[in-house]
Design a protein around this motif. Structure first.
Motif, PDB file in Angstrom:
ATOM      1  N   PRO A   1       0.753  -1.165  -0.054  1.00  0.00           N
ATOM      2  CA  PRO A   1       0.056   0.106   0.142  1.00  0.00           C
ATOM      3  C   PRO A   1       0.905   1.356  -0.060  1.00  0.00           C
ATOM      4  CG  PRO A   1       0.157  -0.790   2.037  1.00  0.00           C
ATOM      5  CD  PRO A   1       1.011  -1.861   1.349  1.00  0.00           C
ATOM      6  N   GLN A   2       2.057   1.179  -0.231  1.00  0.00           N
ATOM      7  CA  GLN A   2       3.027   2.206   0.000  1.00  0.00           C
ATOM      8  C   GLN A   2       2.457   3.513  -0.841  1.00  0.00           C
ATOM      9  OE1 GLN A   2       7.154   1.162  -0.084  1.00  0.00           O
ATOM     10  NE2 GLN A   2       7.868   3.500   0.167  1.00  0.00           N
ATOM     11  N   TRP A   3       2.562   3.202  -2.234  1.00  0.00           N
ATOM     12  CA  TRP A   3       2.257   3.941  -3.183  1.00  0.00           C
ATOM     13  C   TRP A   3       0.692   4.844  -2.878  1.00  0.00           C
ATOM     14  CZ3 TRP A   3       5.217   4.313  -7.664  1.00  0.00           C
ATOM     15  CH2 TRP A   3       4.687   5.450  -9.041  1.00  0.00           C
ATOM     16  N   ARG A   4      -0.162   3.914  -2.529  1.00  0.00           N
ATOM     17  CA  ARG A   4      -1.299   4.483  -2.169  1.00  0.00           C
ATOM     18  C   ARG A   4      -1.204   5.579  -0.887  1.00  0.00           C
ATOM     19  NH1 ARG A   4      -3.927   0.448  -2.581  1.00  0.00           N
ATOM     20  NH2 ARG A   4      -3.809  -0.226  -0.401  1.00  0.00           N
ATOM     21  N   ASN A   5      -0.516   5.219   0.029  1.00  0.00           N
ATOM     22  CA  ASN A   5      -0.501   5.633   1.202  1.00  0.00           C
ATOM     23  C   ASN A   5       0.140   7.229   1.286  1.00  0.00           C
ATOM     24  OD1 ASN A   5      -1.912   3.465   2.605  1.00  0.00           O
ATOM     25  ND2 ASN A   5       0.247   2.817   3.225  1.00  0.00           N
TER      26      ASN A   5
ATOM     27  N   ASP B   1       0.276   8.822  -1.672  1.00  0.00           N
ATOM     28  CA  ASP B   1      -0.793   9.785  -2.175  1.00  0.00           C
ATOM     29  C   ASP B   1      -2.028  10.313  -1.153  1.00  0.00           C
ATOM     30  OD1 ASP B   1       0.396   9.274  -4.433  1.00  0.00           O
ATOM     31  OD2 ASP B   1      -1.043   7.951  -5.375  1.00  0.00           O
ATOM     32  N   LYS B   2      -2.090   9.401  -0.177  1.00  0.00           N
ATOM     33  CA  LYS B   2      -3.125   9.954   0.770  1.00  0.00           C
ATOM     34  C   LYS B   2      -2.514  11.136   1.888  1.00  0.00           C
ATOM     35  CE  LYS B   2      -6.166   6.125   1.061  1.00  0.00           C
ATOM     36  NZ  LYS B   2      -6.485   4.810   1.730  1.00  0.00           N
ATOM     37  N   LYS B   3      -1.386  10.937   2.086  1.00  0.00           N
ATOM     38  CA  LYS B   3      -0.492  11.507   2.978  1.00  0.00           C
ATOM     39  C   LYS B   3      -0.191  12.876   2.581  1.00  0.00           C
ATOM     40  CE  LYS B   3       3.122  11.517   6.640  1.00  0.00           C
ATOM     41  NZ  LYS B   3       4.330  10.617   7.370  1.00  0.00           N
ATOM     42  N   TYR B   4       0.210  12.760   1.242  1.00  0.00           N
ATOM     43  CA  TYR B   4       0.695  14.210   0.524  1.00  0.00           C
ATOM     44  C   TYR B   4       0.036  13.997  -0.732  1.00  0.00           C
ATOM     45  CZ  TYR B   4       4.981  13.032   3.479  1.00  0.00           C
ATOM     46  OH  TYR B   4       5.611  12.831   4.591  1.00  0.00           O
ATOM     47  N   PRO B   5      -1.417  14.632  -0.836  1.00  0.00           N
ATOM     48  CA  PRO B   5      -2.207  14.645  -1.867  1.00  0.00           C
ATOM     49  C   PRO B   5      -1.785  15.446  -2.927  1.00  0.00           C
ATOM     50  CG  PRO B   5      -3.040  15.792  -0.043  1.00  0.00           C
ATOM     51  CD  PRO B   5      -1.923  15.140   0.695  1.00  0.00           C
TER      52      PRO B   5
ATOM     53  N   ALA C   1       9.847  15.328  -6.734  1.00  0.00           N
ATOM     54  CA  ALA C   1      10.302  13.864  -6.849  1.00  0.00           C
ATOM     55  C   ALA C   1      10.461  13.617  -5.330  1.00  0.00           C
ATOM     56  CB  ALA C   1      11.705  13.733  -7.520  1.00  0.00           C
ATOM     57  N   MET C   2      10.799  12.206  -5.045  1.00  0.00           N
ATOM     58  CA  MET C   2      10.841  11.707  -3.759  1.00  0.00           C
ATOM     59  C   MET C   2      11.651  10.509  -3.677  1.00  0.00           C
ATOM     60  SD  MET C   2       7.291  10.125  -2.552  1.00  0.00           S
ATOM     61  CE  MET C   2       7.923   9.340  -1.080  1.00  0.00           C
ATOM     62  N   ILE C   3      12.310   9.976  -2.735  1.00  0.00           N
ATOM     63  CA  ILE C   3      13.075   8.796  -2.519  1.00  0.00           C
ATOM     64  C   ILE C   3      11.663   7.667  -2.092  1.00  0.00           C
ATOM     65  CG2 ILE C   3      14.317   7.300  -1.264  1.00  0.00           C
ATOM     66  CD1 ILE C   3      15.817   8.802  -3.399  1.00  0.00           C
ATOM     67  N   PHE C   4      11.145   6.894  -3.052  1.00  0.00           N
ATOM     68  CA  PHE C   4      10.143   5.873  -2.789  1.00  0.00           C
ATOM     69  C   PHE C   4      10.532   4.580  -1.919  1.00  0.00           C
ATOM     70  CE2 PHE C   4       7.360   2.327  -4.043  1.00  0.00           C
ATOM     71  CZ  PHE C   4       6.092   2.670  -3.621  1.00  0.00           C
ATOM     72  N   CYS C   5      11.668   4.259  -2.334  1.00  0.00           N
ATOM     73  CA  CYS C   5      12.115   3.049  -1.403  1.00  0.00           C
ATOM     74  C   CYS C   5      13.849   3.237  -1.567  1.00  0.00           C
ATOM     75  CB  CYS C   5      11.598   1.802  -1.819  1.00  0.00           C
ATOM     76  SG  CYS C   5      12.008   1.269  -3.529  1.00  0.00           S
ATOM     77  N   THR C   6      14.412   2.119  -0.918  1.00  0.00           N
ATOM     78  CA  THR C   6      15.861   1.967  -1.010  1.00  0.00           C
ATOM     79  C   THR C   6      16.120   0.383  -1.178  1.00  0.00           C
ATOM     80  OG1 THR C   6      16.414   1.875   1.202  1.00  0.00           O
ATOM     81  CG2 THR C   6      16.537   3.915   0.172  1.00  0.00           C
TER      82      THR C   6
END
Length: 454
Positions: free
Chosen positions: A303-307, A309-313, A414-419
């Motif tokens: 759910p990381q992608w969806r979360n 988007d919810k946290k930073y609309p 842009a953001m760091i999505f994962c490492t």
């Protein structure tokens, strides 16, 4: 021997007369099979090679247009870049002779071809040997240059190169839906309408049942020949032909196993016998169909992608914002294990791309290269500081970027999505000590540790 036939300039002549501008003849050669990389990008646009090649392309495009029943053909010239369409083949021929082809379009994928059709990137030009020419020609002052920044078609070809025949057929079917009107005379395309409706469903949290009811209602209201799907299943199948839909895999609540492969239809964990489902009583009867027994006790999902988007609309609203994956590890470029040298590349991959592209070498950026006699260890943050500064800018204010497709500027963030790293590198990047009794940075005090004797 050179023949030059004079005519009016390119900007003043219709395409039918461009062929008479300059004809250069030399010793005849066998031109039955001509590599597209050569005649499309390495010959003069006034050469017989190029003119005959353009005629071959026009035939292919026209046959594809008739087969699809379409009224127009995409312009693959270096100016229109397949984003514009015309129904006049002479206009297309004129553009190609004046501007040249869009870079790297040796597979005419927007005109009915797949990589299987042109696996050797060659075409039969059917040029008479008496008029066929070598590469001795008059230099075209307006010869096009391959723009290294325009790699859309190269990316498209990469997509096809990494797919089988069935997936390629689905991809081209998706492009056909993109050009299919919702009903006769409608200005909206079928794919565009379904995409907008699916976006509304997602943003407003509609259930599949309510969305199906809406589709049925709209289908009945619209003209009889409308192509709108009448179920959520059909809409999802149209939107996700390449298998990019989310797969939710049930898991044992005690983390023993996943219900997949040979365990797909099991109702209880084969290791601890825990129930697969959320139930008040484990003795309740279960249906043979595992989808009819209620929600799973635990599920493998991301759910990381969806979360995010919810946290930073605001970030999630702009689909062009980039989600990076950062990876780093130490290597020895000299192939000598005992060498006192360590090299740490820091790589960024773009997770906005499809799965079969985001891990291709050409779409991975090497942002830093840390070299020295020994590895940076926990001091790697010192070397990462230039990258961190850039990432802070991309996250907070963003940078002004031009979108060539929509022909507009927008603020790219842009953001760091994962490492991605192995465990020792994970410790360096996180600053956590991944050795000893509390080696797990997630479990910490609850780490299950065993000291080995001696």
């Amino acid at each position: 021997m050179v023949f030059i036939v004079l005519g009016s300039t390119v900007s003043q002549t219709p395409c039918a007369n461009i062929k008479t501008l300059i004809l250069v003849a030399h010793a005849p050669v066998d031109c039955e099979h001509m590599n597209r990389d050569y005649w499309m990008y390495n010959t003069s646009r006034f050469s017989q090679f190029y003119i005959e090649g353009v005629q071959t392309f026009i035939r292919v495009a026209e046959e594809n247009r008739l087969e699809k029943g379409s009224g127009s053909i995409c312009f693959p010239c270096n100016v229109c870049k397949n984003f514009k369409t015309f129904n006049c083949t002479e206009e297309i021929e004129y553009h190609l002779l004046q501007n040249g082809f869009v870079p790297n379009y040796t597979c005419w994928s927007r005109h009915g071809e797949t990589l299987l059709d042109c696996s050797t990137s060659s075409t039969n030009l059917h040029i008479n040997n008496s008029t066929c020419n070598k590469d001795s020609y008059v230099v075209d002052d307006d010869h096009h240059s391959n723009d290294p920044n325009d790699n859309f078609n190269e990316m498209f070809d990469d997509m096809e190169a990494n797919m089988g025949d069935v997936e390629q057929e689905k991809l081209h079917g998706l492009f056909e839906e993109e050009e299919t009107p919702l009903y006769s005379g409608c200005k909206f395309m079928k794919l565009d309408v379904v995409l907008r409706l699916m976006n509304l469903k997602s943003k407003n949290g509609w259930s599949d049942k309510s969305f199906t009811s809406l589709l049925v209602l709209l289908h009945d209201i619209l003209p009889e020949d409308n192509a709108l799907p009448i179920s959520t299943y059909q809409a999802k199948k149209l939107m996700c032909p390449m298998g990019l839909e989310v797969e939710r895999i049930h898991a044992c609540p005690n983390n023993c196993m996943l219900y997949r492969k040979e365990f797909e239809n099991k109702h209880n964990c084969v290791f601890c016998s825990a129930s697969r489902y959320k139930r008040k009583k484990d003795l309740d009867e279960v249906d043979d169909d595992v989808t009819k027994n209620g929600p799973p006790a635990k599920m493998l999902d991301s759910p990381q992608w969806r979360n995010i988007d919810k946290k930073y609309p605001e970030f999630g609203k702009e689909m062009r914002n980039i989600r990076f994956g950062l990876s780093s590890d130490g290597i020895n470029p000299f192939g000598n294990i005992s060498s006192r040298h360590s090299t740490w590349p820091v790589l960024l991959c773009i997770y906005n791309l499809p799965p079969w592209l985001c891990m291709k070498r050409k779409y991975i950026m090497m942002s830093l290269l840390i070299q020295g006699p020994r590895q940076p260890g926990n001091d790697i943050d010192v070397f990462l500081s230039p990258l961190i500064d850039d990432l802070k800018t991309l996250w907070s204010s963003g940078v002004d970027v031009y979108d060539a497709n929509k022909k507009q500027h927008f603020q790219l963030r842009a953001m760091i999505f994962c490492t991605i790293s192995d465990f020792p590198a994970y410790g360096n990047l996180s600053g956590y000590k991944t050795k000893g009794k509390k080696a797990c940075p997630v479990c910490e005090d609850q780490t299950s540790s065993i000291w080995l004797k001696n």
